[in-house]
Design a protein around this motif. Structure first.
Motif, PDB file in Angstrom:
ATOM      1  N   GLU A   1      24.187 -10.054  16.058  1.00 28.17           N
ATOM      2  CA  GLU A   1      23.726  -8.908  14.633  1.00 28.17           C
ATOM      3  C   GLU A   1      23.897  -6.831  15.192  1.00 28.17           C
ATOM      4  O   GLU A   1      24.825  -6.371  13.800  1.00 28.17           O
ATOM      5  CB  GLU A   1      22.270  -8.811  14.448  1.00 28.17           C
ATOM      6  N   SER A   2      23.348  -6.473  16.474  1.00 30.77           N
ATOM      7  CA  SER A   2      23.566  -5.340  16.982  1.00 30.77           C
ATOM      8  C   SER A   2      25.136  -5.207  16.866  1.00 30.77           C
ATOM      9  O   SER A   2      25.221  -4.156  17.904  1.00 30.77           O
ATOM     10  CB  SER A   2      22.682  -5.422  17.745  1.00 30.77           C
ATOM     11  N   GLY A   3      25.638  -6.186  16.612  1.00 31.80           N
ATOM     12  CA  GLY A   3      27.187  -5.226  17.241  1.00 31.80           C
ATOM     13  C   GLY A   3      27.498  -5.593  19.311  1.00 31.80           C
ATOM     14  O   GLY A   3      28.257  -5.227  19.586  1.00 31.80           O
ATOM     15  N   THR A   4      26.917  -6.692  19.763  1.00 34.57           N
ATOM     16  CA  THR A   4      26.978  -7.120  21.085  1.00 34.57           C
ATOM     17  C   THR A   4      27.424  -7.803  20.925  1.00 34.57           C
ATOM     18  O   THR A   4      26.822  -8.945  20.972  1.00 34.57           O
ATOM     19  CB  THR A   4      24.844  -6.803  21.544  1.00 34.57           C
ATOM     20  N   ASP A   5      28.667  -8.058  22.428  1.00 35.98           N
ATOM     21  CA  ASP A   5      28.907  -9.264  22.057  1.00 35.98           C
ATOM     22  C   ASP A   5      28.213 -10.010  23.392  1.00 35.98           C
ATOM     23  O   ASP A   5      27.517  -9.087  24.664  1.00 35.98           O
ATOM     24  CB  ASP A   5      30.522  -8.336  22.951  1.00 35.98           C
ATOM     25  N   VAL A   6      28.393 -11.051  23.277  1.00 37.54           N
ATOM     26  CA  VAL A   6      27.606 -12.021  24.022  1.00 37.54           C
ATOM     27  C   VAL A   6      28.154 -13.523  24.496  1.00 37.54           C
ATOM     28  O   VAL A   6      29.533 -14.056  23.964  1.00 37.54           O
ATOM     29  CB  VAL A   6      26.974 -13.081  23.161  1.00 37.54           C
ATOM     30  N   LEU A   7      28.183 -13.200  26.389  1.00 37.81           N
ATOM     31  CA  LEU A   7      29.158 -14.265  27.666  1.00 37.81           C
ATOM     32  C   LEU A   7      28.014 -15.324  27.683  1.00 37.81           C
ATOM     33  O   LEU A   7      27.244 -15.119  27.728  1.00 37.81           O
ATOM     34  CB  LEU A   7      29.197 -13.598  28.607  1.00 37.81           C
ATOM     35  N   ASP A   8      28.464 -16.766  26.743  1.00 43.04           N
ATOM     36  CA  ASP A   8      27.190 -17.689  26.769  1.00 43.04           C
ATOM     37  C   ASP A   8      27.549 -18.235  28.157  1.00 43.04           C
ATOM     38  O   ASP A   8      29.099 -19.264  28.093  1.00 43.04           O
ATOM     39  CB  ASP A   8      27.014 -18.602  25.623  1.00 43.04           C
TER      40      ASP A   8
END
Length: 435
Positions: free
Chosen positions: A57-64
């Motif tokens: 939601e904050s525009g942050t990319d997530v590496l899971d």
């Protein structure tokens, strides 16, 4: 909100999806890319989803990374050129708990200022939410193989020993991968991830590692390794089945890591045996607050070769500033391959030491009263972390847990009767303060 080891507590009470969402939004204010991983607790899946939603939601990319040891997550922040990392874990806590721990690109946990910033944002509901076309992405990533390779490169095992690894139903399987790559004969206990920890409690204490100790003693294994749920901790059993105390393990690692004139970092509850053993090679011990974050801060300084906690957190600054249980396992295997651990441990003179924990309702208020009582009764008092009283040939420490509603007592003496006297004095202080 944060203790010394992040946020921890019962799922559905202290730790909720709403909290994870808020932490994700708070972290996403100034992070473009974040690495996320979790231990084997089932609640970790929904908490990861909530945290990832707040980040995206904050525009942050997530590496899971999915199921991953905490040191794998911490190391991956730098490997992936990310701004932060998040471990969804309660580490060695019971299965009803979960938590959130944040990591810097250096591999060091968030320090007090960074934790305070996130806490303030959560409390103030501060966020930088993006429109539909500015949302961050989420993709799966795998850092386990890179962690395995780093572990193998960090040690030199000429004669690979027979090792039994108790994974504790947690996320530390990378230890098995690395030891097998090093040529060790590896057997496993409790290797199937299961966040209910059905085989033993997550914390690898002597009591909880009895099965491992028995198996090592009754086979031709050279040593045993045990992890907690997220594998930031490592405890060990020598080839004769003796469970190595945290202080002895600290002394072994520190002596191997440090050169004359260097320093090692250890918390205020560490045995005098460590300092005495290291003094033989002109290595000194710098005391820190209890908590791997404080040990890591000191280890990051010049001239500090190693840092460790008797609870099982071990940090080599030449590799990473996070406690890396799998690295500790490989380093211990390297030592055992050169010389039996039991022989090494026998050279360390130990003293009677007692550790206890007391559940209290308001640990902050209790500790305030303990400090007042100690100031009236004793002269040689240190307040770096809790209250440590030096009695000459003995000492005791009373300090509040950073993660649980407990006050912990440590007492040591060079003779058994003096250790008992110190323990009795500490208990009496605490009982008076609780009234």
């Amino acid at each position: 909100m944060f203790g010394t080891s992040g946020i921890r507590g019962p799922v559905g009470e202290t730790v909720t999806a709403d909290l994870a969402l808020s932490v994700g939004r708070a972290l996403g204010v100034d992070a473009d890319r974040v690495v996320v991983g979790r231990d084997s607790r089932e609640s970790g899946e929904l908490l990861t989803d909530a945290l990832a939603a707040g980040l995206r939601e904050s525009g942050t990319d997530v590496l899971d990374l999915g199921l991953a040891a905490t040191p794998t997550v911490a190391r991956a922040v730098g490997w992936e050129d990310a701004d932060a990392g998040v471990s969804i874990t309660a580490s060695h806590n019971p299965p009803e708990d979960n938590g959130i721990k944040l990591w810097q690109p250096s591999g060091q946990a968030f320090d007090a200022d960074r934790r305070a910033t996130i806490s303030d944002r959560v409390r103030e509901d501060a966020a930088d939410l993006q429109p539909w076309d500015g949302l961050g992405s989420r993709r799966e990533a795998d850092a386990r193989e890179r962690h395995r390779a780093a572990l193998v490169d960090a040690v030199d095992v000429a004669d690979p020993p027979h090792v039994i690894v108790d994974v504790g139903n947690g996320a530390g399987g990378v230890t098995v991968d690395a030891l097998q790559d090093l040529g060790c004969h590896v057997e496993t206990l409790n290797a199937q991830p299961d966040g209910s920890f059905p085989a033993r409690p997550s914390e690898p204490t002597a009591e909880n590692c009895q099965s491992l100790a028995t198996l090592v003693a009754e086979t031709d294994a050279d040593l045993g390794i045990a992890h907690d749920g997220d594998a930031d901790r490592m405890r060990a059993v020598a080839g004769d089945g003796t469970y190595l105390s945290g202080d002895v393990t600290l002394a072994l690692f520190a002596r191997a890591a440090a050169d004359p004139g260097q320093r090692v970092a250890a918390p205020v509850d560490t045995s005098l045996a460590v300092a005495d053993h290291l003094a033989e090679i002109d290595v000194t011990v710098e005391r820190t607050k209890v908590g791997d974050v404080y040990v890591a801060e000191r280890v990051a300084g010049e001239g500090v070769a190693f840092g460790g906690e008797p609870s099982g957190a071990w940090i080599w600054p030449d590799a990473t500033l996070c406690p890396d249980g799998p690295l500790a396992a490989c380093r211990l295997v390297e030592l055992a391959a050169e010389r039996p651990l039991a022989d090494r441990a026998a050279e360390i003179e130990t003293y009677p030491i007692h550790r206890d924990s007391v559940e209290v309702g308001d640990k902050a208020a209790v500790m305030d009263r303990v400090r007042d009582l100690v100031a009236d009764r004793y002269d040689d008092v240190q307040t770096l972390d809790g209250v440590r009283v030096d009695l000459g040939d003995a000492w005791f420490l009373v300090r509040a847990s950073g993660t649980q509603p407990l006050v912990r007592i440590t007492a040591e003496g060079r003779e058994a009767d003096r250790a008992q006297d110190a323990l009795a004095a500490a208990r009496e202080l605490l009982e008076t303060a609780r009234k």
